[in-house]
Design an enzyme around this catalytic site. Sequence first.
Site, short mmCIF file in Angstrom:
data_model
loop_
_atom_site.label_atom_id
_atom_site.label_comp_id
_atom_site.label_asym_id
_atom_site.label_seq_id
_atom_site.Cartn_x
_atom_site.Cartn_y
_atom_site.Cartn_z
N ASP A 123 0.84 -1.20 0.00
CA ASP A 123 0.00 0.00 0.00
C ASP A 123 0.88 1.26 0.00
O ASP A 123 0.62 2.21 -0.75
CB ASP A 123 -0.92 -0.03 1.22
CG ASP A 123 -1.75 1.23 1.35
OD1 ASP A 123 -2.65 1.43 0.52
OD2 ASP A 123 -1.51 2.01 2.29
N GLU A 180 -1.78 -5.13 -3.90
CA GLU A 180 -0.83 -4.41 -3.05
C GLU A 180 0.21 -5.35 -2.44
O GLU A 180 1.40 -5.02 -2.37
CB GLU A 180 -1.59 -3.66 -1.95
CG GLU A 180 -2.42 -2.50 -2.49
CD GLU A 180 -3.28 -1.83 -1.44
OE1 GLU A 180 -3.65 -0.66 -1.63
OE2 GLU A 180 -3.61 -2.49 -0.42
#
Length: 248
Positions: free
Chosen positions: A59, A131
């Site tokens: 992320d 991610e």
Amino acid sequence: MQFINKQSEQLFIELKAFFKQYHVFIKERQYYLEALTHNSYANEHNLSYTYQRMEFLGDAILAKEISLYLFLSFPDKNEGEITNLRSKIVREGTLAELVRRMNWAPFLLLGKGEIKTKGYEKNRILADIYESMIAALYLDLGEDVVRTFINNTLIRMVSNPGFFDKIRDYKTELQEFLQAGDARTLEYKLIKESQPLEGNRVLYTVVAEIGGIRYGEGCGYTHKEAEQLAARDALQKLATKSKYHFEK
């Protein structure tokens, strides 16, 4: 454990074949196994790892890379404009759509319960996987490879004209709006199902209820489409009653 080892070997072979399409040659199997392991699978097989730590790192990496891309690509846009663009690119619905297009769902390691509830179709899980895989690539091959991969996948997809009009996730927008200051429960209810139409298609009618009050209604040829349209209808109505800005 022997079954898991055999499964992981085959999974890594398939992953290597996938990444080879992008001229990416992965090396460290464990990074990718961790990046694909949902906590439901880890619990069933007594594993000490899940993809959550990888997702956390991925992320941050993705936010940085997209920020850099936007900063360099749009020198005339101000901070607010590029922040808005970034939020559209890295939001759950966008990442989930990319994972669907790349057909990563078969690589997911899910527990039986999560498979039963079709976890491989859930936006949250699919977005997390992109991610976490970004993190695996970063740890295995470094920043330059990750940047190129993001450009060849995510940036390429969102650069198509009209992409965001097609991918807009009204259900997520409605949920986020309610979480920001409305404690009422959001529910989607199927109220009508047509007889088979041309091509054996069925038209579904769904309503979006907030706190038991009907706010939106939508019709579609799948439950998902009908729910999205019901959420869109609800957002438009909420926009007339609050400070929420509905971007058409």
